[in-house]
Design an enzyme around this catalytic site. Structure first.
Site, PDB file in Angstrom:
ATOM      1  N   LYS A 223       1.163  -1.449  -0.107  1.00 25.07           N
ATOM      2  CA  LYS A 223       0.076  -0.604  -0.160  1.00 25.07           C
ATOM      3  C   LYS A 223       0.731   0.942  -0.116  1.00 25.07           C
ATOM      4  O   LYS A 223       1.444   1.702   0.860  1.00 25.07           O
ATOM      5  CB  LYS A 223      -1.072  -0.094   1.378  1.00 25.07           C
ATOM      6  CG  LYS A 223      -1.629   1.208   1.488  1.00 25.07           C
ATOM      7  CD  LYS A 223      -2.708   1.593   2.943  1.00 25.07           C
ATOM      8  CE  LYS A 223      -2.972   2.413   3.168  1.00 25.07           C
ATOM      9  NZ  LYS A 223      -3.674   2.720   4.152  1.00 25.07           N
ATOM     10  N   ASP A 228      -2.053  10.164   4.040  1.00 23.04           N
ATOM     11  CA  ASP A 228      -4.374   9.897   3.664  1.00 23.04           C
ATOM     12  C   ASP A 228      -4.856  11.450   4.855  1.00 23.04           C
ATOM     13  O   ASP A 228      -4.418  10.984   5.961  1.00 23.04           O
ATOM     14  CB  ASP A 228      -4.572   8.358   4.092  1.00 23.04           C
ATOM     15  CG  ASP A 228      -5.722   8.357   4.167  1.00 23.04           C
ATOM     16  OD1 ASP A 228      -6.647   9.373   3.758  1.00 23.04           O
ATOM     17  OD2 ASP A 228      -6.022   7.167   5.275  1.00 23.04           O
ATOM     18  N   LYS A 235     -10.137  12.943   8.516  1.00 23.78           N
ATOM     19  CA  LYS A 235     -10.435  12.689   9.417  1.00 23.78           C
ATOM     20  C   LYS A 235      -9.911  13.922  10.714  1.00 23.78           C
ATOM     21  O   LYS A 235      -9.617  15.178   9.781  1.00 23.78           O
ATOM     22  CB  LYS A 235      -8.277  12.168   9.631  1.00 23.78           C
ATOM     23  CG  LYS A 235      -7.926  11.419   8.614  1.00 23.78           C
ATOM     24  CD  LYS A 235      -6.770  10.312   8.542  1.00 23.78           C
ATOM     25  CE  LYS A 235      -6.353   9.085   7.632  1.00 23.78           C
ATOM     26  NZ  LYS A 235      -6.936   7.696   8.335  1.00 23.78           N
ATOM     27  N   ASP A 246       1.252   6.063   6.011  1.00 22.37           N
ATOM     28  CA  ASP A 246       0.566   5.444   5.132  1.00 22.37           C
ATOM     29  C   ASP A 246       1.011   4.658   4.225  1.00 22.37           C
ATOM     30  O   ASP A 246       0.284   3.813   3.607  1.00 22.37           O
ATOM     31  CB  ASP A 246      -1.168   6.186   5.470  1.00 22.37           C
ATOM     32  CG  ASP A 246      -2.168   5.360   5.293  1.00 22.37           C
ATOM     33  OD1 ASP A 246      -1.979   4.761   5.884  1.00 22.37           O
ATOM     34  OD2 ASP A 246      -2.766   5.416   4.579  1.00 22.37           O
ATOM     35  N   ASP A 305     -11.966   7.015   3.777  1.00 21.08           N
ATOM     36  CA  ASP A 305     -11.107   7.102   4.120  1.00 21.08           C
ATOM     37  C   ASP A 305     -10.041   5.547   4.517  1.00 21.08           C
ATOM     38  O   ASP A 305      -9.735   4.857   5.360  1.00 21.08           O
ATOM     39  CB  ASP A 305     -11.523   7.211   6.515  1.00 21.08           C
ATOM     40  CG  ASP A 305      -9.738   7.792   6.760  1.00 21.08           C
ATOM     41  OD1 ASP A 305      -8.577   7.218   5.756  1.00 21.08           O
ATOM     42  OD2 ASP A 305      -9.896   7.497   7.957  1.00 21.08           O
ATOM     43  N   GLU A 307      -9.482   3.643   1.942  1.00 21.35           N
ATOM     44  CA  GLU A 307      -9.101   3.808   0.773  1.00 21.35           C
ATOM     45  C   GLU A 307      -7.730   3.072   0.158  1.00 21.35           C
ATOM     46  O   GLU A 307      -7.901   2.461  -0.908  1.00 21.35           O
ATOM     47  CB  GLU A 307      -8.335   5.345   0.610  1.00 21.35           C
ATOM     48  CG  GLU A 307      -6.765   5.878   0.703  1.00 21.35           C
ATOM     49  CD  GLU A 307      -7.277   5.675   2.123  1.00 21.35           C
ATOM     50  OE1 GLU A 307      -5.657   5.112   3.106  1.00 21.35           O
ATOM     51  OE2 GLU A 307      -7.993   5.247   2.884  1.00 21.35           O
ATOM     52  N   ARG A 309      -7.423  -0.522   0.913  1.00 20.58           N
ATOM     53  CA  ARG A 309      -7.660  -1.548   0.791  1.00 20.58           C
ATOM     54  C   ARG A 309      -8.786  -1.051  -0.854  1.00 20.58           C
ATOM     55  O   ARG A 309      -7.989  -2.693  -1.596  1.00 20.58           O
ATOM     56  CB  ARG A 309      -9.170  -1.986   1.141  1.00 20.58           C
ATOM     57  CG  ARG A 309     -10.511  -1.098   1.608  1.00 20.58           C
ATOM     58  CD  ARG A 309     -11.360  -1.308   2.701  1.00 20.58           C
ATOM     59  NE  ARG A 309     -10.522  -1.408   3.853  1.00 20.58           N
ATOM     60  CZ  ARG A 309     -11.234  -1.037   4.751  1.00 20.58           C
ATOM     61  NH1 ARG A 309     -12.515  -2.586   5.230  1.00 20.58           N
ATOM     62  NH2 ARG A 309     -10.483  -1.091   6.296  1.00 20.58           N
TER      63      ARG A 309
END
Length: 458
Positions: A223, A228, A235, A246, A305, A307, A309
């Site tokens: 990933k 993010d 967030k 992230d 949020d 995202e 996956r």
């Protein structure tokens, strides 16, 4: 690395005496070291370092207490912090000497790219029976992962991550291909495009291949969400403070890939990194959008949020098309994993019992913590959607790490073995071998499994 390894002790190097976690365990110490240990009331707890002076007050030797278990050996990381500059050697190898030496190197790590003063140089001779090249291979892979995570997003966005992968490919003679921007739509990666399209830096899929074409296929997917915000489901400010990490999954698979290529493992390695920034703009994807995917599965967006996956799903679908013998993905995916196991114990998910057993064994032997969580199939129903094939989140808030893994499993059908690692990618509380900051998690254990399975000195 501030700790430089040597195959043999250098002339004039000073001894490091290793003792057990007992004050009476002083066999092998010099008379001066034994006397100084008693005079200072040295407490022989794991990682405790005692510097022993000579008659002129200069440091002539050091004592460190280490336990007998593999995980105890990493407490030698305190040597990387405590030893004065100069050359050193172990006087009597510690238990699990390879891990002890690795711990000393990892403990000397410092992130100095932005003006922090470099640490002093320490030379350390490897104990007899250890392999300096092997220890350096692992240490350098871990340091690479740490460096990438520690670098802030203004210098480690999707474009910079692409440069890192290209440099790695050039170093090891790998082929790197990149699909960028709207070309992702043309090549059928709609979810990678949707997540990254709001950023000033175009989303991209980084694709590195290395090794003989007819060798067993090992594919790593990481990933690469370089920052993010949460997207339109933004967030809170406090939750964004560490979002430079992230892309920790990408950083870890890059570190692991460097280990594999440095070891010349006889595999056909492929590394896939969807590199995006989950930003907010007029072009951001929205809650309730329904996205197509490479696999043909339609995905309703319950939360922007979640995202990571989405981008992993498109990359996993591509990886799965080649039917690799081993497919591994790594991601800083869910807060639920941290709630379940804390920041230091990454969960992994697999339906391959033999792989699960191998990972558990390798985790123990390398002192690289991992813990298996179940792919509990009944929870998949909680990802149901009334308008699409699946939602990207559940609505009840339970078992978030498991349902995220079950979401990813929908996109893997053909791989012989698949494992998903939900890592934190960050050391929250300093340890002797790991300062606060970006961290390599699980890749030492995975490296051991790959070497065992594919024939390189397991």
């Amino acid at each position: 690395m501030p700790v430089e390894l040597f195959a043999q002790p250098k002339a004039g190097s000073r001894p490091v005496y290793c003792i057990g976690e007992s004050k009476g365990d002083s066999a092998g110490l010099s008379d001066r070291a034994r006397a100084w240990m008693m005079a200072t009331d040295y407490k022989a707890k794991a990682g405790a370092v005692l510097l022993v002076p000579d008659a002129d007050g200069d440091v002539e030797s050091a004592v460190i207490a280490l336990g007998a278990k593999p995980e105890d050996a990493l407490y030698a990381g305190e040597l990387g912090k405590a030893l004065p500059e100069g050359d050193w050697h172990f006087e009597g190898a510690p238990a699990h000497a390879d891990l002890g030496t690795l711990g000393a190197v990892l403990g000397g790590y410092a992130f100095t790219a932005y003006g922090k003063k470099p640490s002093r140089r320490i030379g350390l001779a490897c104990p007899a029976g250890t392999d300096r090249d092997e220890i350096e291979r692992i240490a350098q892979g871990c340091a690479l992962a740490r460096d990438l995570i520690n670098t802030p997003t203004n210098d480690m966005g999707p474009e910079a991550l692409e440069r890192v992968v290209r440099q790695l490919g050039e170093k090891y003679g790998a082929v790197v291909q990149v699909i960028t921007g709207d070309a992702l739509l043309d090549r059928n990666f709609p979810m990678i495009h949707a997540v990254g399209r709001a950023s000033a830096e175009a989303p991209r899929l980084l694709d590195l291949t290395w090794g003989e074409e007819d060798a067993p296929k090992v594919t790593l997917v990481g990933k690469g969400v370089c920052f993010d915000t949460g997207g339109l489901d933004i967030k809170p400010a406090a939750s964004m403070l560490l979002m430079k990490k992230d892309m920790g999954g990408a950083a870890n698979v890059i570190g692991l890939a460097s280990m594999i290529m440095a070891a010349k493992l006889p595999v056909r390695l492929r590394v896939l990194i969807p590199a995006v920034e989950n930003s907010i703009s007029a072009d951001a994807f929205r809650p309730s959008d329904i996205l197509p995917s490479r696999k043909g599965i339609t995905v309703e967006i319950g939360n922007t949020d979640a995202e990571g996956r989405l981008v992993l799903a498109d990359a996993l679908a591509l990886a799965d098309e080649e039917e690799p013998q081993m497919l591994i993905d790594m991601a800083t995916l869910t807060g639920a994993a941290r709630v379940a196991l804390g920041p230091e114990l990454p969960p992994f998910f697999t339906d391959d019992e033999a792989l699960a057993a191998d990972l558990a064994d390798a985790s123990a032997r390398t002192a690289d913590p991992l813990w298996r969580l179940p792919l509990y199939a009944p929870y998949a129903e909680r990802l149901s959607s009334k308008v699409a094939d699946t939602n990207n989140v559940t609505t009840d808030g339970f078992a978030g790490a498991i349902t995220a893994a079950l979401f990813l499993q929908k996109f893997v059908e053909r791989a012989e073995s698949w494992a998903h690692f939900d890592i934190y990618g960050w050391t929250k509380f300093a340890k002797p071998w790991a300062p606060v900051g970006g961290e390599a998690m699980g890749i030492r254990a995975i490296d051991r499994v790959l070497r065992q399975r594919f024939g390189a000195n397991g």
